[in-house]
Design a protein around this motif. Structure first.
Motif, PDB file in Angstrom:
ATOM      1  N   SER A  74      -1.404  -0.723 -21.326  1.00 12.33           N
ATOM      2  CA  SER A  74      -0.989  -0.334 -22.673  1.00 12.33           C
ATOM      3  C   SER A  74      -1.504  -1.399 -23.646  1.00 12.33           C
ATOM      4  O   SER A  74      -2.177  -2.339 -23.247  1.00 12.33           O
ATOM      5  N   ALA A  75      -1.164  -1.222 -24.907  1.00 11.77           N
ATOM      6  CA  ALA A  75      -1.635  -2.167 -25.924  1.00 11.77           C
ATOM      7  C   ALA A  75      -0.856  -3.473 -25.838  1.00 11.77           C
ATOM      8  O   ALA A  75       0.201  -3.544 -25.205  1.00 11.77           O
ATOM      9  N   THR A  96       0.524  -1.114 -31.401  1.00 11.10           N
ATOM     10  CA  THR A  96       0.526   0.309 -31.753  1.00 11.10           C
ATOM     11  C   THR A  96       1.409   0.565 -32.982  1.00 11.10           C
ATOM     12  O   THR A  96       1.027   1.319 -33.879  1.00 11.10           O
ATOM     13  N   GLU A 145      -4.997   0.072 -27.125  1.00 13.21           N
ATOM     14  CA  GLU A 145      -5.400   0.208 -25.724  1.00 13.21           C
ATOM     15  C   GLU A 145      -6.891  -0.019 -25.559  1.00 13.21           C
ATOM     16  O   GLU A 145      -7.340  -0.550 -24.545  1.00 13.21           O
ATOM     17  N   PHE A 195      -2.378   5.698 -22.547  1.00  7.31           N
ATOM     18  CA  PHE A 195      -1.981   6.322 -23.814  1.00  7.31           C
ATOM     19  C   PHE A 195      -2.988   7.326 -24.362  1.00  7.31           C
ATOM     20  O   PHE A 195      -2.617   8.230 -25.084  1.00  7.31           O
ATOM     21  N   ARG A 234       3.858   8.573 -28.128  1.00  6.05           N
ATOM     22  CA  ARG A 234       4.275   7.170 -28.062  1.00  6.05           C
ATOM     23  C   ARG A 234       4.855   6.828 -26.694  1.00  6.05           C
ATOM     24  O   ARG A 234       5.565   7.621 -26.089  1.00  6.05           O
ATOM     25  N   GLY A 235       4.514   5.646 -26.231  1.00  5.78           N
ATOM     26  CA  GLY A 235       4.979   5.218 -24.916  1.00  5.78           C
ATOM     27  C   GLY A 235       4.227   5.905 -23.786  1.00  5.78           C
ATOM     28  O   GLY A 235       4.635   5.850 -22.628  1.00  5.78           O
ATOM     29  N   GLY A 236       3.102   6.541 -24.109  1.00  9.12           N
ATOM     30  CA  GLY A 236       2.435   7.422 -23.158  1.00  9.12           C
ATOM     31  C   GLY A 236       1.646   6.764 -22.034  1.00  9.12           C
ATOM     32  O   GLY A 236       1.101   7.466 -21.187  1.00  9.12           O
ATOM     33  N   SER A 237       1.586   5.437 -22.002  1.00  5.61           N
ATOM     34  CA  SER A 237       0.795   4.807 -20.937  1.00  5.61           C
ATOM     35  C   SER A 237       1.348   5.092 -19.539  1.00  5.61           C
ATOM     36  O   SER A 237       0.580   5.219 -18.587  1.00  5.61           O
TER      37      SER A 237
HETATM   38  N1  ASP Z   1       0.787   1.683 -26.905  1.00  5.39           N
HETATM   39  C1  ASP Z   1       1.391   2.971 -26.866  1.00  5.39           C
HETATM   40  C2  ASP Z   1       2.707   2.938 -27.616  1.00  5.39           C
HETATM   41  O1  ASP Z   1       3.175   1.883 -27.986  1.00  5.39           O
HETATM   42  C3  ASP Z   1       1.545   3.493 -25.491  1.00  5.39           C
HETATM   43  C4  ASP Z   1       2.438   2.688 -24.581  1.00  5.39           C
HETATM   44  O2  ASP Z   1       2.779   1.555 -24.879  1.00  5.39           O
HETATM   45  O3  ASP Z   1       2.813   3.204 -23.526  1.00  5.39           O
HETATM   46  O4  ASP Z   1       3.275   3.958 -27.834  1.00  5.39           O
END
Ligand code: ASP
Ligand code: MG
Length: 463
Positions: free
Chosen positions: A28-29, A34, A117, A183, A197-200
């Protein structure tokens, strides 16, 4: 991937893992990146000129600093920096475009928010190479083919499988560890998308399923899935093993450990997913499997969310009227609000539903419009919104068919004088959810945790 230290820690974890098996890394980033990109995108759409250059420069400086820490070989470092510079310079161009048009489409939002990412993957690959592991950064735009919902894209599994096999397996055969951008993905014609969001995590399980991985490990900053949020219940305990269904219910209802869609790709294939703490890699973590572990009392965990609003449509004229619910949900769907809970009393005097508070005012507007005539004729007498509430969800796959689970839950609340506003249980019985006033959320969670003695390991779970 918080900062350079986190990346180094992650690199060590990867190197250890490669001693046992072939590994595909999904990153992820770096921490907060992000969010800053999304914020700059919105500000640019509002005409703000400030963020674009300053953000591009800040991101370049931060990633350069990480490169200085992580990559000792000077020519490799230089090469990496050229790449990083190219990516960060796109931030100002993209923001500029959005500002000129005063419009942020899902497509431009996806492209801007993907930058984090796209920076962290080459950084991680270089860090691994620097530690002596052959590694290559791979963009998920080459692997994760998705539909064209640009900021909430869905992977197209058949295509992903094909691409992942032809692109990743040859690297693994050459003992090169691929580092893939989490992501993000791309449509069939190559336009960049994100998985939400949070898709990693979702990227990782998608690629794991596509390559028939033996297991997937999500390295995060918590020990795993707990019986409750430790900020609400200090004696909350780590769950060693839970089922896909339980984990999905928990993710949906606010246990922030997993992106809600994470388990979809692996559940069918039965690939186990681990949640482990990258700050404490010696700890076992939580294993998520098809069956989970059977637990003595059926209730595994409790979650609660409070950033939600209860919307009620009511009136005496609704009794026996046909189509009220249909109209209500059509209105809610028209503003793309996600419904978390629904309840109707059998008297039909009212129907209530819960949406995220961020969606509440739009939802209310849509409902008032849809029911304008009914309100005029007083068939519907009121549409109200209550923000001062919380949903508590009691989750456990083995609650299914076990009588008394709901009874014990509600008695525990009654004994403590906690008022229940609405109740819902899906017929799957994995989840009993109810609504309480916001201020009662903590005591409700604690009461149920105590009632089911979740602080003690269940009989079937040693350690
Ligand atoms: N960087 C993206 C986010 O913050 C994906 C992730 O962190 O999973 O949503
Ligand atoms: Mg993130």
């Amino acid at each position: 991937m918080g900062d350079a230290d986190c990346i180094r820690r992650a690199a060590r974890i990867v190197i250890d893992a490669t001693k046992e098996a072939s590994v595909i890394v999904v990153v992820s980033a770096m921490g907060g990146v992000t969010n800053r990109l999304v914020d700059a995108a919105h500000r640019s759409a509002a005409g703000d000129e400030g963020p674009s250059h300053s953000l591009a420069n800040a991101l370049r400086d931060e990633h350069f600093a990480a490169a200085d820490t992580l990559v000792s070989d000077l020519s490799a470092r230089q090469e990496l920096k050229v790449q990083l510079e190219k990516i960060t310079s796109q931030v100002s161009d993209l923001c500029h475009g959005v500002r000129l048009l005063r419009e942020l489409t899902p497509k431009s939002l996806a492209t801007l928010s993907s930058i984090g990412e796209r920076l962290s993957a080459p950084l991680m690959a270089s860090a691994l190479t620097d530690e002596g592991l052959k590694s290559a950064a791979v963009s998920a735009t080459e692997l994760i083919v998705t539909d064209d919902q640009f900021d909430q894209a869905e992977p197209l599994m058949a295509q992903v499988r094909e691409r992942a096999k032809s692109r990743l397996l040859p690297l693994l055969e050459k003992e090169i560890t691929p580092v893939v951008t989490g992501f993000i993905g791309a449509t069939l014609d190559g336009a960049l998308t994100t998985l939400g969001r949070g898709g990693s995590d979702y990227s990782a399980t998608t690629l794991g399923a596509a390559t028939n991985a033996d297991e997937i490990v999500i390295w995060t900053d918590v020990d795993g899935v707990l019986t409750a949020d430790p900020r609400l219940v200090p004696e909350a305990r780590l769950l060693h093993e839970i089922s896909y269904k339980e984990a999905a219910e928990l993710a949906y209802f606010g246990a922030k450990v997993l992106h809600p869609k994470t388990l979809r790709p692996v559940a069918e294939a039965g690939i186990p997913v681990w949640i482990r703490n990258s700050f404490a890699p010696e700890r076992a973590g939580t294993r998520i499997t098809q069956t989970g572990r059977t637990s003595a009392n059926g209730v595994r965990a409790i979650t609660a969310i409070s950033n939600v609003s209860l919307i009620t449509v009511g009136g005496r004229g609704m009794v026996g009227a046909v189509g009220v619910a249909a109209k209500m949900f059509a209105a809610v769907a028209s503003v793309r609000a996600n419904v978390l809970l629904i309840s109707q009393s059998s008297s039909e005097n009212d129907i209530c539903l819960i949406v995220e508070s961020a969606d509440a005012s739009q939802t209310l507007k849509a409902l008032k419009k849809a029911f304008a005539r009914d309100l005029d004729h007083h068939d519907v007498e009121y549409i109200t919104v209550n923000d001062e509430i919380a949903i508590v969800a009691v989750v456990g796959e083995k609650m299914h068919g076990t009588p008394g689970m709901a009874g014990r839950t509600f008695s525990a609340l009654g004994d403590r004088g906690i008022n229940i506003i609405a109740i819902a249980q899906g017929s799957s019985e994995y989840n009993v959810s109810f609504v309480v006033e916001k201020h009662a959320m903590r005591s409700a969670v604690a009461a149920i945790h105590e009632e089911f003695k979740l602080h003690l390991p269940p009989a079937t779970e040693s350690s």
